[in-house]
Scaffold this motif. Structure first.
Motif, PDB file in Angstrom:
ATOM      1  N   GLU A 179     -53.040  -7.086  10.255  1.00 31.93           N
ATOM      2  CA  GLU A 179     -53.200  -6.132  11.482  1.00 31.93           C
ATOM      3  C   GLU A 179     -51.850  -6.540  12.423  1.00 31.93           C
ATOM      4  O   GLU A 179     -51.698  -6.083  13.552  1.00 31.93           O
ATOM      5  CB  GLU A 179     -54.297  -6.105  12.416  1.00 31.93           C
ATOM      6  CG  GLU A 179     -55.571  -5.586  11.450  1.00 31.93           C
ATOM      7  CD  GLU A 179     -56.865  -5.399  12.362  1.00 31.93           C
ATOM      8  OE1 GLU A 179     -56.814  -6.127  13.496  1.00 31.93           O
ATOM      9  OE2 GLU A 179     -57.683  -4.915  11.663  1.00 31.93           O
ATOM     10  N   LEU A 180     -51.157  -7.856  12.081  1.00 28.20           N
ATOM     11  CA  LEU A 180     -49.985  -8.297  13.175  1.00 28.20           C
ATOM     12  C   LEU A 180     -48.766  -7.751  12.466  1.00 28.20           C
ATOM     13  O   LEU A 180     -47.965  -7.305  13.178  1.00 28.20           O
ATOM     14  CB  LEU A 180     -50.160  -9.793  13.193  1.00 28.20           C
ATOM     15  CG  LEU A 180     -49.019 -10.591  13.994  1.00 28.20           C
ATOM     16  CD1 LEU A 180     -49.159 -10.059  15.365  1.00 28.20           C
ATOM     17  CD2 LEU A 180     -49.142 -11.988  13.982  1.00 28.20           C
ATOM     18  N   VAL A 181     -48.696  -7.963  11.082  1.00 27.45           N
ATOM     19  CA  VAL A 181     -47.496  -7.706  10.213  1.00 27.45           C
ATOM     20  C   VAL A 181     -48.003  -6.458   9.411  1.00 27.45           C
ATOM     21  O   VAL A 181     -48.261  -7.077   8.222  1.00 27.45           O
ATOM     22  CB  VAL A 181     -46.794  -8.734   9.736  1.00 27.45           C
ATOM     23  CG1 VAL A 181     -45.537  -8.076   8.991  1.00 27.45           C
ATOM     24  CG2 VAL A 181     -46.124  -9.605  10.981  1.00 27.45           C
ATOM     25  N   PHE A 182     -47.899  -5.254   9.584  1.00 30.74           N
ATOM     26  CA  PHE A 182     -48.725  -4.155   8.817  1.00 30.74           C
ATOM     27  C   PHE A 182     -48.211  -4.281   7.372  1.00 30.74           C
ATOM     28  O   PHE A 182     -46.942  -4.591   7.095  1.00 30.74           O
ATOM     29  CB  PHE A 182     -48.356  -2.982   9.275  1.00 30.74           C
ATOM     30  CG  PHE A 182     -49.265  -2.695  10.829  1.00 30.74           C
ATOM     31  CD1 PHE A 182     -50.599  -2.947  10.777  1.00 30.74           C
ATOM     32  CD2 PHE A 182     -48.405  -2.572  12.059  1.00 30.74           C
ATOM     33  CE1 PHE A 182     -51.233  -2.784  11.989  1.00 30.74           C
ATOM     34  CE2 PHE A 182     -49.050  -2.235  13.171  1.00 30.74           C
ATOM     35  CZ  PHE A 182     -50.269  -2.519  13.238  1.00 30.74           C
ATOM     36  N   HIS A 183     -49.048  -4.224   6.404  1.00 32.37           N
ATOM     37  CA  HIS A 183     -48.689  -4.156   5.017  1.00 32.37           C
ATOM     38  C   HIS A 183     -47.918  -2.866   4.828  1.00 32.37           C
ATOM     39  O   HIS A 183     -46.866  -3.378   3.922  1.00 32.37           O
ATOM     40  CB  HIS A 183     -50.067  -3.794   4.347  1.00 32.37           C
ATOM     41  CG  HIS A 183     -49.971  -3.804   2.891  1.00 32.37           C
ATOM     42  ND1 HIS A 183     -49.594  -2.619   2.272  1.00 32.37           N
ATOM     43  CD2 HIS A 183     -50.000  -4.669   1.858  1.00 32.37           C
ATOM     44  CE1 HIS A 183     -49.518  -2.703   0.784  1.00 32.37           C
ATOM     45  NE2 HIS A 183     -49.977  -3.951   0.817  1.00 32.37           N
ATOM     46  N   SER A 184     -47.929  -1.825   5.217  1.00 30.31           N
ATOM     47  CA  SER A 184     -46.754  -0.913   5.170  1.00 30.31           C
ATOM     48  C   SER A 184     -45.533  -1.387   5.481  1.00 30.31           C
ATOM     49  O   SER A 184     -44.395  -0.864   4.660  1.00 30.31           O
ATOM     50  CB  SER A 184     -47.066   0.202   5.996  1.00 30.31           C
ATOM     51  OG  SER A 184     -47.278   0.063   7.325  1.00 30.31           O
ATOM     52  N   GLU A 187     -44.349  -3.492   2.443  1.00 31.20           N
ATOM     53  CA  GLU A 187     -44.074  -2.898   1.374  1.00 31.20           C
ATOM     54  C   GLU A 187     -42.877  -1.874   1.514  1.00 31.20           C
ATOM     55  O   GLU A 187     -41.934  -1.810   0.510  1.00 31.20           O
ATOM     56  CB  GLU A 187     -45.340  -1.882   1.163  1.00 31.20           C
ATOM     57  CG  GLU A 187     -45.307  -1.272  -0.317  1.00 31.20           C
ATOM     58  CD  GLU A 187     -46.544  -0.443  -0.479  1.00 31.20           C
ATOM     59  OE1 GLU A 187     -47.263  -0.301  -1.624  1.00 31.20           O
ATOM     60  OE2 GLU A 187     -47.299   0.047   0.525  1.00 31.20           O
ATOM     61  N   GLU A 188     -42.494  -1.416   2.525  1.00 29.34           N
ATOM     62  CA  GLU A 188     -41.330  -0.694   3.017  1.00 29.34           C
ATOM     63  C   GLU A 188     -40.154  -1.329   2.876  1.00 29.34           C
ATOM     64  O   GLU A 188     -39.120  -1.188   2.011  1.00 29.34           O
ATOM     65  CB  GLU A 188     -41.323  -0.226   4.280  1.00 29.34           C
ATOM     66  CG  GLU A 188     -40.034   0.915   4.498  1.00 29.34           C
ATOM     67  CD  GLU A 188     -40.102   1.426   6.083  1.00 29.34           C
ATOM     68  OE1 GLU A 188     -40.062   2.487   6.158  1.00 29.34           O
ATOM     69  OE2 GLU A 188     -40.177   0.320   7.078  1.00 29.34           O
ATOM     70  N   THR A 189     -40.197  -2.927   3.229  1.00 31.16           N
ATOM     71  CA  THR A 189     -38.961  -3.807   3.025  1.00 31.16           C
ATOM     72  C   THR A 189     -38.796  -4.053   1.506  1.00 31.16           C
ATOM     73  O   THR A 189     -37.542  -3.894   1.296  1.00 31.16           O
ATOM     74  CB  THR A 189     -39.301  -5.115   3.648  1.00 31.16           C
ATOM     75  OG1 THR A 189     -39.475  -5.046   5.176  1.00 31.16           O
ATOM     76  CG2 THR A 189     -38.346  -6.228   3.352  1.00 31.16           C
ATOM     77  N   ALA A 190     -39.841  -4.293   0.580  1.00 34.39           N
ATOM     78  CA  ALA A 190     -39.617  -4.596  -0.540  1.00 34.39           C
ATOM     79  C   ALA A 190     -38.783  -3.110  -1.260  1.00 34.39           C
ATOM     80  O   ALA A 190     -37.899  -3.288  -2.089  1.00 34.39           O
ATOM     81  CB  ALA A 190     -40.943  -4.799  -1.640  1.00 34.39           C
ATOM     82  N   THR A 191     -39.518  -1.759  -1.095  1.00 31.75           N
ATOM     83  CA  THR A 191     -38.916  -0.677  -1.515  1.00 31.75           C
ATOM     84  C   THR A 191     -37.507  -0.417  -1.062  1.00 31.75           C
ATOM     85  O   THR A 191     -36.552  -0.005  -2.017  1.00 31.75           O
ATOM     86  CB  THR A 191     -39.835   0.685  -0.853  1.00 31.75           C
ATOM     87  OG1 THR A 191     -40.996   0.312  -1.622  1.00 31.75           O
ATOM     88  CG2 THR A 191     -39.332   1.905  -1.604  1.00 31.75           C
ATOM     89  N   LEU A 192     -37.186  -0.738   0.084  1.00 29.14           N
ATOM     90  CA  LEU A 192     -35.670  -0.571   0.626  1.00 29.14           C
ATOM     91  C   LEU A 192     -34.769  -1.392  -0.043  1.00 29.14           C
ATOM     92  O   LEU A 192     -33.636  -1.198  -0.439  1.00 29.14           O
ATOM     93  CB  LEU A 192     -35.551  -0.590   2.116  1.00 29.14           C
ATOM     94  CG  LEU A 192     -36.399   0.623   2.802  1.00 29.14           C
ATOM     95  CD1 LEU A 192     -36.364   0.374   4.369  1.00 29.14           C
ATOM     96  CD2 LEU A 192     -35.597   1.910   2.533  1.00 29.14           C
TER      97      LEU A 192
END
Length: 235
Positions: A179-184, A187-192
């Motif tokens: 809840e501090l550094v959201f999973h999304s 995941e978006e970082t890896a995708t980009l």
């Protein structure tokens, strides 16, 4: 140009010949010694290898904007903890210089950069991505645990601009209950990064909050050994 700041660090030495290195960066508010102790608690032993030295630098204390200017051991400043705001590039650039000196110390010890991995937890993972993807693309790999990059990060452009050139492989992990550094965000970082041309793997850990876990650390250990095998061991 400001003088490069010499960083305090602690290390877990290899038990045999030193042929590879891992530089492991702590999260905001922590220290190198604190991260080493946390890893040891999670694994019930140090993250240690026969041929790899694991180095834990400590970020200098600086005023940290999300804490209203209170001094904290952080790798760089943030305008706020969000993936949708500009990066504080001045502080990031200065720390890339200071951490570059840590890398050069390992080079002077006889370890080429293609036998190094840079990574970190939380803010340490973001710092590692800036360092490895922008300035030291010849390292063997980079890992980011419970970490993210801002949506407009200069790292994405650096990876795109490196098309056709070697890039380090990315190993990324994130808990689904963070809840501090959201999973999304992670995941978006890896995708980009993958879209920009990087070989990136992303592992999700159901129920894990903003913390390390044994399964994650064992997976990281296996990945490190795959990227930095012991050349003295016949295969």
């Amino acid at each position: 140009m400001a003088a490069v700041q010499k960083l305090q660090r602690c290390a877990v030495s290899q038990t045999g010949k030193h042929t590879a290195s891992v530089i492991f960066l702590h999260g905001s508010g922590d220290t190198g010694q604190g991260l080493r102790a946390w890893v040891r608690d999670v694994l019930t032993q140090d993250l240690a290898f026969s041929h790899i030295r694991v180095v834990y630098p400590t970020a200098p204390a600086r005023p940290y904007t999300p804490m209203h200017g209170t001094l904290s051991h952080v790798w760089f400043d943030r305008y706020k903890i969000s993936n949708n705001c500009p990066e504080h590039l001045e502080s990031i650039e200065a720390m890339c210089d200071s951490l570059g000196a840590v890398i050069q110390d390992e080079v002077r010890a006889g370890v080429p950069k293609n036998r190094m991995i840079i990574g970190g937890f939380s803010m340490g993972g973001a710092m590692a991505l800036h360092l490895a993807c922008r300035y030291h693309r010849d390292v063997a790999g980079v890992f980011a645990l419970s970490s993210f990059l801002n949506k407009g990060s200069v790292v994405y452009q650096a990876v795109e601009n490196a098309a056709g050139s070697p890039l380090p492989e990315l190993f990324q992990c994130h808990g689904t209950s963070d809840e501090l550094v959201f999973h999304s965000w992670g995941e978006e970082t890896a995708t980009l990064l993958r879209k920009a041309g990087m070989n990136a793997t992303f592992h999700s850990f159901p129920g894990l909050h903003h913390q390390l876990c044994q399964q994650e650390m064992e997976l990281l250990r296996s990945w490190i050994l795959k990227k930095l095998p012991d050349d003295a061991v016949p295969r």
